[in-house]
Write a protein that holds these residues in place. Structure first.
Motif, PDB file in Angstrom:
ATOM      1  N   THR A 110      -2.890  -0.477  -3.646  1.00  0.00           N
ATOM      2  CA  THR A 110      -2.192  -1.751  -3.474  1.00  0.00           C
ATOM      3  C   THR A 110      -2.349  -2.519  -4.785  1.00  0.00           C
TER       4      THR A 110
ATOM      5  N   THR B 249      -4.558   5.353  -0.657  1.00  0.00           N
ATOM      6  CA  THR B 249      -3.562   4.287  -0.846  1.00  0.00           C
ATOM      7  C   THR B 249      -3.920   3.399  -2.031  1.00  0.00           C
TER       8      THR B 249
ATOM      9  N   ALA C  35       0.842  -1.196   0.000  1.00  0.00           N
ATOM     10  CA  ALA C  35       0.000   0.000   0.000  1.00  0.00           C
ATOM     11  C   ALA C  35       0.878   1.247   0.000  1.00  0.00           C
ATOM     12  N   HIS C  36       0.601   2.131  -0.924  1.00  0.00           N
ATOM     13  CA  HIS C  36       1.376   3.356  -1.022  1.00  0.00           C
ATOM     14  C   HIS C  36       0.476   4.456  -1.559  1.00  0.00           C
ATOM     15  N   THR C  37       0.927   5.708  -1.418  1.00  0.00           N
ATOM     16  CA  THR C  37       0.171   6.818  -1.979  1.00  0.00           C
ATOM     17  C   THR C  37       0.455   6.852  -3.473  1.00  0.00           C
TER      18      THR C  37
END
Ligand code: FES
Ligand SMILES: [Fe+2]
Length: 378
Positions: free
Chosen positions: A251, A249, A226-228
């Protein structure tokens, strides 16, 4: 236990037609959008070079049979279907559409003892999910085995994950003149974005910058944790209308044989998709995207716009791979580089490991030992 031991760290991908053409049997594959399969007629599909005849029975339930009659090979798709049984057009043998079991052989006289209920037209598990007809393609049976009752699939049909009841669905399909491997690595390749997907509404080529993403192994694949989302992408800019920058987020999971799940969450809003790349033949594949989302519900034409953008995006990939196939036809020497092509390397390694474990009857040795951080510019 002997398993898969050598993690091949080579940076080039030498042309290896045998390796390039391997298709993974024993999984569910998308055959066609549900809406294209009607009760009125039989349809054909080719999956992993397996010819299928598809239809819907009287109750609307889909079915899939091997599209060659077990008598003398006439495609059953030329036959007649009454809503329950498929009748071969050559000698009129009849088969139950759902089980594939033979129901009648018109040439038999009453004193001829052939046990017709032991004869089957090859039958494939077939289910409808998220607007698609899915067919389970098992390992090919040994030559000369004939058709008997088909084995049941060992896993459930893949689904688009959802995070609430109220959502919309959209789907897209594109045929690609490329092997499934090139289709898949084209999908996970981060470096083509600024060159292929340039558009005023998406991002500008000049916005290319360095990125870092964390990856972790999954049983049959890997996850981009999960990341921005990338700040230079249009979806990200749109999503900022919905939620705090920090709460957005993304993923992305890749799972064998061909599945890419992308989930974007922004507060109570979400966008979830499952993209598959299905081998049709050794050098042709089809990409299908199904998305579910509760975003854009308040935007007039929001969904329609989303679909237009999405379609344009997929069309850019399709056109690129069409051109790429002109080069690939000459079997050029190819290379995969770090870090941008590392996901593509993992794909080949995971596929090798899976096939080796299956061949040897052992547990699969995953090529990733744990989380990995990759860096690239895009
Ligand atoms: S080939 Fe189908 S009935 Fe003979
Ligand atoms: Fe792309």
């Amino acid at each position: 236990m002997i398993g898969w031991t050598v993690v091949n760290e080579r940076s080039d991908l030498a042309p290896d037609p045998a390796r390039d053409s391997r298709m993974l049997f024993g999984f569910w594959y998308r055959a066609m959008p549900s809406g294209e399969l009607t009760r009125k007629r039989l349809d054909k599909a080719l999956l992993l070079e397996t010819p299928l005849v598809l239809g819907r029975d009287r109750r609307g339930k889909p079915f899939a049979l091997y599209d060659a009659c077990p008598h003398r090979g006439m495609p059953l798709s030329y036959g007649r279907f009454d809503g329950t049984e498929v009748e071969c057009s050559y000698h009129g043998w009849r088969f139950d559409a759902q089980s594939g079991r033979c129901q009648a052989i018109p040439s038999l006289t009453s004193d001829q003892p052939l046990k017709i209920d032991r004869i089957y037209a090859g039958r494939y598990a077939c289910q409808e999910q998220d607007g698609y007809i899915w067919v389970f393609i098992p390992d090919p049976s040994p030559p000369g085995a004939g058709f008997t009752k088909a084995a049941e699939p060992s896993m459930p049909v893949p689904q688009v994950p959802t995070f609430g009841d109220k959502c919309k669905t959209a789907h897209l399909t594109a045929d690609l003149p490329a092997s499934v491997d090139h289709g898949i690595i084209g999908l996970m390749d981060p470096a083509h974005g600024p060159f292929v997907h340039q558009a005023w509404w998406w991002r500008r080529g000049s916005s290319i910058h360095e990125k870092q993403k964390n990856f972790e192994p999954l049983p049959l694949g890997f996850r981009m944790s999960a990341h921005t989302p990338s700040a230079n992408s249009a979806p990200y800019k749109l999503l900022r209308l919905y939620a705090d920058t920090d709460s957005i987020t993304t993923t992305i999971d890749f799972l064998l044989p061909n599945q890419r799940y992308e989930i974007i969450r922004a507060g109570k809003y979400w966008f979830s998709s499952l993209t598959t790349v299905t081998p049709i033949t050794r050098d042709r594949c089809r990409i299908d995207v199904v998305a579910k989302y509760n975003l854009f519900r308040w935007l007039p034409l929001g969904s329609g716009l989303l679909k237009v953008f999405f379609a344009k995006f997929v069309e850019q990939d399709r056109r690129t791979m069409e051109r790429q196939s002109e080069g690939l036809r000459h079997d050029p020497h190819l290379m995969l580089i770090d870090d941008a092509d590392r996901p593509a390397k993992w794909y080949f390694q995971i596929k090798d490991a899976y096939l080796e474990a299956k061949r040897a009857g052992t547990a699969m040795r995953h090529p990733m030992n744990g989380p990995v951080r990759l860096k690239w510019r895009s």
